[in-house]
Design a protein around this motif. Sequence first.
Motif, PDB file in Angstrom:
ATOM      1  N   LYS A 194      -7.859 -52.702  19.270  1.00 19.79           N
ATOM      2  CA  LYS A 194      -7.820 -51.614  19.728  1.00 19.79           C
ATOM      3  C   LYS A 194      -9.279 -51.147  18.708  1.00 19.79           C
ATOM      4  CE  LYS A 194      -5.523 -47.076  20.469  1.00 19.79           C
ATOM      5  NZ  LYS A 194      -6.413 -47.106  21.233  1.00 19.79           N
ATOM      6  N   ALA A 195      -9.914 -51.024  20.145  1.00 22.49           N
ATOM      7  CA  ALA A 195     -11.415 -50.077  19.210  1.00 22.49           C
ATOM      8  C   ALA A 195     -10.982 -48.781  17.757  1.00 22.49           C
ATOM      9  CB  ALA A 195     -12.160 -49.528  20.741  1.00 22.49           C
ATOM     10  N   THR A 196     -12.372 -49.365  17.585  1.00 23.39           N
ATOM     11  CA  THR A 196     -12.170 -48.607  16.291  1.00 23.39           C
ATOM     12  C   THR A 196     -13.383 -47.269  15.861  1.00 23.39           C
ATOM     13  OG1 THR A 196     -13.620 -49.211  14.972  1.00 23.39           O
ATOM     14  CG2 THR A 196     -12.209 -50.636  14.594  1.00 23.39           C
ATOM     15  N   PRO A 197     -13.099 -46.009  16.122  1.00 22.29           N
ATOM     16  CA  PRO A 197     -13.679 -44.763  16.654  1.00 22.29           C
ATOM     17  C   PRO A 197     -15.587 -45.332  15.805  1.00 22.29           C
ATOM     18  CG  PRO A 197     -11.715 -44.014  15.208  1.00 22.29           C
ATOM     19  CD  PRO A 197     -11.423 -45.595  15.471  1.00 22.29           C
ATOM     20  N   ASP A 198     -14.937 -45.849  15.065  1.00 18.59           N
ATOM     21  CA  ASP A 198     -16.483 -45.775  14.578  1.00 18.59           C
ATOM     22  C   ASP A 198     -17.295 -47.153  15.625  1.00 18.59           C
ATOM     23  OD1 ASP A 198     -17.388 -44.192  12.404  1.00 18.59           O
ATOM     24  OD2 ASP A 198     -16.452 -46.054  10.586  1.00 18.59           O
ATOM     25  N   GLU A 199     -16.824 -47.875  16.069  1.00 24.22           N
ATOM     26  CA  GLU A 199     -17.387 -48.741  16.977  1.00 24.22           C
ATOM     27  C   GLU A 199     -17.534 -48.160  18.118  1.00 24.22           C
ATOM     28  OE1 GLU A 199     -15.298 -53.350  16.665  1.00 24.22           O
ATOM     29  OE2 GLU A 199     -13.695 -51.825  17.149  1.00 24.22           O
ATOM     30  N   SER A 200     -16.649 -47.470  19.047  1.00 25.17           N
ATOM     31  CA  SER A 200     -16.993 -46.534  20.054  1.00 25.17           C
ATOM     32  C   SER A 200     -18.428 -46.117  19.819  1.00 25.17           C
ATOM     33  CB  SER A 200     -15.634 -46.095  20.439  1.00 25.17           C
ATOM     34  OG  SER A 200     -14.675 -47.068  20.982  1.00 25.17           O
ATOM     35  N   ALA A 201     -18.098 -44.939  18.630  1.00 27.07           N
ATOM     36  CA  ALA A 201     -19.489 -44.236  18.176  1.00 27.07           C
ATOM     37  C   ALA A 201     -20.399 -44.865  18.041  1.00 27.07           C
ATOM     38  CB  ALA A 201     -18.982 -43.204  17.078  1.00 27.07           C
ATOM     39  N   GLN A 202     -21.178 -45.793  17.720  1.00 27.42           N
ATOM     40  CA  GLN A 202     -21.531 -46.392  17.934  1.00 27.42           C
ATOM     41  C   GLN A 202     -22.280 -47.360  18.503  1.00 27.42           C
ATOM     42  OE1 GLN A 202     -20.874 -48.900  13.759  1.00 27.42           O
ATOM     43  NE2 GLN A 202     -20.950 -47.016  12.360  1.00 27.42           N
TER      44      GLN A 202
END
Length: 145
Positions: free
Chosen positions: A70-78
């Motif tokens: 599951k994509a993390t919020p940090d991964e998605s934002a970055q």
Amino acid sequence: MRRSVVLLSAALLTLPMAAPVLADTAMSIGVYLWNSPDEDPVKAQFLSIADGNAETEIDGPDGTKSGSHKATPDESAQLTAAVKEQMAALSLDAKPQPAGGYVTVDWHFSTDTGYADGSTTFALDAVPASILTLQQTAFGATFAK
């Protein structure tokens, strides 16, 4: 007061309908380390996020490692920041191939109504900070300079 409750209830009922719009968005970045344009990349890192799920792949001298989570919020934002930065830096001007080793960044963004993608080459010491940050977060390492 009663009207406010009715309006709030109606607004909350529309929230689940917004989810499919986000679910149809996909983004990816591939970061490739080259020693020469006449050879294959020496190392590669690839991240794709779609429907809230992340797919990763790392290729190099030590073999291939891939996974999904599951994509993390940090991964998605970055990933979003890195793709936006690459989109904003698009140019019709030709640039010279960097001498020696270099990094190529391939990116893609799509929705159900369109897409954009591109590729840019950077000298090892000129890779944008957004790409380096994403590499560190998603893969645990950048390509050493």
